[in-house]
Design an enzyme around this catalytic site. Structure first.
Site, PDB file in Angstrom:
ATOM      1  N   PRO A   1       0.880  -1.087  -0.152  1.00  0.00           N
ATOM      2  CA  PRO A   1       0.041  -0.056  -0.068  1.00  0.00           C
ATOM      3  C   PRO A   1       0.873   1.051   0.184  1.00  0.00           C
ATOM      4  O   PRO A   1       0.307   2.289  -0.289  1.00  0.00           O
ATOM      5  CB  PRO A   1      -0.916  -0.020   1.348  1.00  0.00           C
ATOM      6  CG  PRO A   1      -0.933  -1.597   1.335  1.00  0.00           C
ATOM      7  CD  PRO A   1       0.340  -2.166   1.049  1.00  0.00           C
TER       8      PRO A   1
ATOM      9  N   THR B   1      -1.437 -10.860  -8.468  1.00  0.00           N
ATOM     10  CA  THR B   1      -1.999 -11.785  -9.493  1.00  0.00           C
ATOM     11  C   THR B   1      -2.041 -13.298  -9.010  1.00  0.00           C
ATOM     12  O   THR B   1      -1.118 -13.794  -8.634  1.00  0.00           O
ATOM     13  CB  THR B   1      -1.253 -11.558 -10.774  1.00  0.00           C
ATOM     14  OG1 THR B   1      -0.994 -10.170 -11.220  1.00  0.00           O
ATOM     15  CG2 THR B   1      -1.868 -12.448 -11.986  1.00  0.00           C
TER      16      THR B   1
ATOM     17  N   GLU C   1       5.072  -5.362 -13.577  1.00  0.00           N
ATOM     18  CA  GLU C   1       6.440  -5.738 -13.921  1.00  0.00           C
ATOM     19  C   GLU C   1       7.614  -4.381 -14.069  1.00  0.00           C
ATOM     20  O   GLU C   1       8.532  -4.357 -14.740  1.00  0.00           O
ATOM     21  CB  GLU C   1       6.726  -6.771 -15.184  1.00  0.00           C
ATOM     22  CG  GLU C   1       5.931  -8.011 -14.878  1.00  0.00           C
ATOM     23  CD  GLU C   1       6.675  -8.859 -13.633  1.00  0.00           C
ATOM     24  OE1 GLU C   1       7.822  -9.324 -14.053  1.00  0.00           O
ATOM     25  OE2 GLU C   1       6.274  -9.355 -12.987  1.00  0.00           O
TER      26      GLU C   1
END
Length: 397
Positions: free
Chosen positions: A132, A162, A374
């Site tokens: 966060p 993911t 990424e």
């Protein structure tokens, strides 16, 4: 050393199988699971079994086959890029949902020792980096891993994970010593059913809706010490570089996924243009061709450059050449390309492309994440600048 741009024949079968899966499994259910966000695509179970079996066969083949003495090698990284293109052509979100080939599996392959590779061979691993309090600055990890006897105790919260609710393990980036800075950041393989690990929520997203994206919380989650990937030593010059090596392997694959989505969009756009009576003539002058055709050729050339950069980065990884610069180049170029190609395809395709009668609008939504995860576009450009100018992260921020 020169690179032969003819794709190795030994991958033909794997590429064909990937394309058939993309065409006959992904495409027919693409719209269904885009609409049914967070519902697991049960059609992927058989693909997951095949992935697991294929990985086991590959490990056995590598044990039996002596190290190559050839001048160049085309191995797992090239295979991953070729697979990524075909799967991305089918559906990026469904590709990210296939069991046993999570982003965490790539991390394990990149930095695990031989014993760990064997130990975690059969897991489906997600990857938990972002928190966060930070996005692209991977060195800002605040999740902690405290040594307690033969275990590490992990505390913290991770976001945008993911496959975070579907995988059975997750590779967690955590610091073993906050005072040591980025050198103390290590990656740990954590079972998702371990005590103290919880899924806080699933995110609702612009694109890749078929892929679950979770917030995970770790509250005194305990894992054995041998679940720390690589060396446990805090080495100022090497430690963070070790975990960052994961990105050198995964960024070309993300670029390949973008290349796959871009190819799908270009195929549809070509069909729309030709259906409207506009011939794609590569020999004609741009001053005499239809503006939409000229734009298509520009987009296609950008796509080709992205494809070649992804191949180069993967080839270098297979041949044990440092590829951090090239991996970031491929990711940056492909991320820009796929957002441009898909948005232009929607624009030039007009009402048909904007509506849900075609998949173009979905691909435009899916494409944006390929420019973000990424490492964002800005982060990639920063890495590229550091490598070219010979600057450290402290010198160039």
């Amino acid at each position: 050393m020169a690179i032969n741009l003819e794709l190795p024949k030994k991958f033909d079968s794997a590429v064909e199988q990937a394309h058939l899966a993309a065409e006959h499994i992904f495409r027919p259910i693409s719209r269904t699971y885009d609409a049914a966000e967070h519902e697991y695509p049960k059609e992927l179970d058989e693909l997951g079994k095949l992935v697991k079996e294929s990985r086991a066969k590959t490990r056995e083949a590598e044990k039996a086959e002596p190290s190559s003495t050839a001048d160049t090698v085309n191995g797992a990284n090239i295979r991953g890029v070729l697979h990524g293109v075909e799967m991305g052509w089918g559906d990026v979100a469904l590709m990210l949902s296939i069991p046993y080939q999570g982003l965490g599996n790539a991390a394990i392959s990149a930095v695990a020792n031989p014993e760990q590779l064997e130990k975690f061979a059969g897991v489906w691993a997600a990857m938990a980096i972002t928190e966060p309090s930070f996005g692209s600055d991977s060195a800002a990890v605040s999740t902690t891993a405290t040594r307690d006897g033969d275990d590490y105790v992990i505390n913290g919260e991770k976001i945008f994970v993911t496959a975070g609710s579907r995988a059975d393990h997750v590779v967690v980036w955590a610091t073993v010593d906050k005072s040591a800075g980025r050198a103390a950041i290590k990656s740990f393989v954590v079972p998702l059913d371990a005590d103290g690990v919880s899924v806080v929520r699933l995110e609702h997203k612009l694109g890749i809706r078929a892929s679950d994206t979770a917030v995970l919380r770790f509250e005194n989650a305990r894992v054995p010490a041998d679940h720390l990937l690589g060396s446990p030593e805090v080495e100022t010059k090497k430690a963070f570089a070790g975990v960052m090596q994961t990105f050198d392997n995964t960024r070309p694959v993300v670029a390949a996924m973008a290349v796959g989505v871009g190819r799908a969009a270009l195929e549809e756009l070509r069909a729309l243009l030709e259906g409207a009576g506009h011939t794609i003539d590569y020999d004609a002058s741009t001053t005499t061709m239809h503006a939409a055709v000229a734009e298509f050729i520009r987009l296609e050339s950008d796509w080709e450059a992205s494809w070649l950069l992804a191949l180069r980065a993967a080839w270098m990884a297979d041949n044990k050449q440092p590829n951090s610069l090239e991996a970031s180049m491929s990711k940056a170029k492909a991320g820009r390309m796929v957002t441009d190609v898909t948005n232009k395809a929607v624009e030039l395709g007009a009402t048909a492309a904007y509506s849900e009668t075609m998949l173009l609008e979905k691909w435009a939504r899916d494409a944006k994440i390929l420019d973000i995860f990424e490492g964002t576009q800005q982060i990639q450009q920063l890495i590229i600048a550091r490598r070219i100018l010979g600057k450290s992260s402290a010198d160039l921020k």
